[in-house]
Design a protein around this motif. Sequence first.
Motif, short mmCIF file in Angstrom:
data_model
loop_
_atom_site.label_atom_id
_atom_site.label_comp_id
_atom_site.label_asym_id
_atom_site.label_seq_id
_atom_site.Cartn_x
_atom_site.Cartn_y
_atom_site.Cartn_z
N GLY A 267 -10.24 3.01 -9.08
CA GLY A 267 -9.06 3.44 -8.36
C GLY A 267 -7.81 3.43 -9.23
O GLY A 267 -7.86 3.66 -10.44
N GLU A 268 -6.69 3.09 -8.62
CA GLU A 268 -5.41 3.09 -9.32
C GLU A 268 -5.16 1.76 -10.03
O GLU A 268 -5.53 0.70 -9.51
CB GLU A 268 -4.27 3.35 -8.33
CG GLU A 268 -4.35 4.69 -7.62
CD GLU A 268 -3.22 4.86 -6.61
OE1 GLU A 268 -2.31 4.00 -6.59
OE2 GLU A 268 -3.27 5.83 -5.84
N VAL A 269 -4.55 1.84 -11.17
CA VAL A 269 -4.14 0.62 -11.88
C VAL A 269 -3.10 -0.11 -11.03
O VAL A 269 -2.13 0.49 -10.56
CB VAL A 269 -3.56 0.96 -13.27
CG1 VAL A 269 -2.96 -0.28 -13.93
CG2 VAL A 269 -4.62 1.58 -14.15
N GLY A 270 -3.31 -1.39 -10.82
CA GLY A 270 -2.38 -2.19 -10.02
C GLY A 270 -2.75 -2.31 -8.56
O GLY A 270 -2.18 -3.12 -7.83
N ALA A 271 -3.74 -1.53 -8.10
CA ALA A 271 -4.10 -1.53 -6.67
C ALA A 271 -5.37 -2.33 -6.38
O ALA A 271 -5.92 -2.25 -5.29
CB ALA A 271 -4.27 -0.09 -6.17
N GLY A 272 -5.82 -3.10 -7.36
CA GLY A 272 -7.08 -3.80 -7.22
C GLY A 272 -7.13 -4.81 -6.07
O GLY A 272 -8.17 -4.99 -5.43
N PHE A 273 -6.00 -5.47 -5.82
CA PHE A 273 -5.97 -6.46 -4.74
C PHE A 273 -6.30 -5.80 -3.40
O PHE A 273 -7.06 -6.36 -2.59
CB PHE A 273 -4.59 -7.12 -4.67
CG PHE A 273 -4.46 -8.12 -3.55
CD1 PHE A 273 -4.96 -9.41 -3.69
CD2 PHE A 273 -3.82 -7.78 -2.36
CE1 PHE A 273 -4.83 -10.34 -2.66
CE2 PHE A 273 -3.70 -8.69 -1.33
CZ PHE A 273 -4.20 -9.98 -1.48
N LYS A 274 -5.78 -4.63 -3.19
CA LYS A 274 -6.05 -3.90 -1.95
C LYS A 274 -7.53 -3.58 -1.81
O LYS A 274 -8.11 -3.72 -0.73
CB LYS A 274 -5.23 -2.61 -1.92
CG LYS A 274 -5.45 -1.75 -0.69
CD LYS A 274 -4.51 -0.55 -0.67
CE LYS A 274 -4.82 0.41 -1.80
NZ LYS A 274 -3.99 1.63 -1.72
N TYR A 275 -8.16 -3.18 -2.89
CA TYR A 275 -9.58 -2.85 -2.85
C TYR A 275 -10.43 -4.10 -2.63
O TYR A 275 -11.41 -4.08 -1.88
CB TYR A 275 -10.01 -2.17 -4.16
CG TYR A 275 -9.16 -0.99 -4.55
CD1 TYR A 275 -8.62 -0.13 -3.59
CD2 TYR A 275 -8.89 -0.72 -5.89
CE1 TYR A 275 -7.83 0.95 -3.95
CE2 TYR A 275 -8.11 0.36 -6.27
CZ TYR A 275 -7.58 1.19 -5.30
OH TYR A 275 -6.81 2.26 -5.66
#
Length: 323
Positions: A267-275
């Motif tokens: 996904g997007e860099v920086g959005a890992g917590f959401k995933y």
Amino acid sequence: MIKTLFYKNVQKMKSFQRCFTVNHGRMLSSQPSSTGDIGFNFQLTETQRELQQLARKFSREEILPRAAEYDISMKFPWDIHKKAWDLGLLNGFVPEKYGGSALSLFEDCLVIEEFAYGCSGIFNAIHTNDLAGAPVIIAGNDEQKKKYLGRLIEEPIIAAYCVTEPSAGSDVAGLKTKAVKKGDEWVINGNKMWITSAGVASWYFVLARTDPDPKASTGKAFTGFIVDAKTPGVTPGRKEINMGQRCSDTRGVTFEDVVVKQENVLGEVGAGFKYAMGAFDKTRPVVAAAAVGLAQRCLDEATRYSLERKTFGTEIVNHQVQF
């Protein structure tokens, strides 16, 4: 007055029912039930009953008889895992496009309830792919899904969800594993801990901090990566001896200068917590279903024992508490 309130509540529920739909009627039916009530129908479809019976038969014949053996040996139950994979009882979350059976969450829960009845440890050992694969389902591109979800279907392998650290469990914001971008690659350094199936996994979902600013918000500070277990620098630790579920392979994992290609960024860099958190939305109901299966087993075992054990000339089931 009471009759009027009851009528209003029924009308509200009917309105709610008309608005509430579940894909393909898998969980709740919007059709009136045979009992003539307001329309909620919790009966299983014929396909769901067949799935439940298959999982039940497998659990009673393959899992339950060997539960004590694996709890004592603490070995990973590869033979049981492979049999469940052959029957199509694993990886039901994978979409049909990538070779899976695309089970609904409810249908997955039907299978897991039966597995946990046989042994919650074996269930936990052979069912980690759902958690590891969930971030890929949520944020993976088509190529990532074909490669990594497809591998789960093509061969009986295991994947692991690699997030928890020695000093950060529920406090995901406290993760210290870092990933630094160098050209078209990322270099990961850090330590994970208590990772289920870490020693037997073929690939990991890894959450690492990519924003060096300690004040960066959790929603922008972490990135998800798909890391092959054989990547140089990935080292699983010793197997932890759990208090229970001892055949489940729980270990730490060290990442030392692990190079990951850009194509494995999820996904997007920086959005890992959401995933990572989104994966829990898809998999925590399965844990509840497992608890139901385990509770049913406890009740059945207690009932059986109470009908066999005798004291004072009669089965202990007859010694009911008197108030």
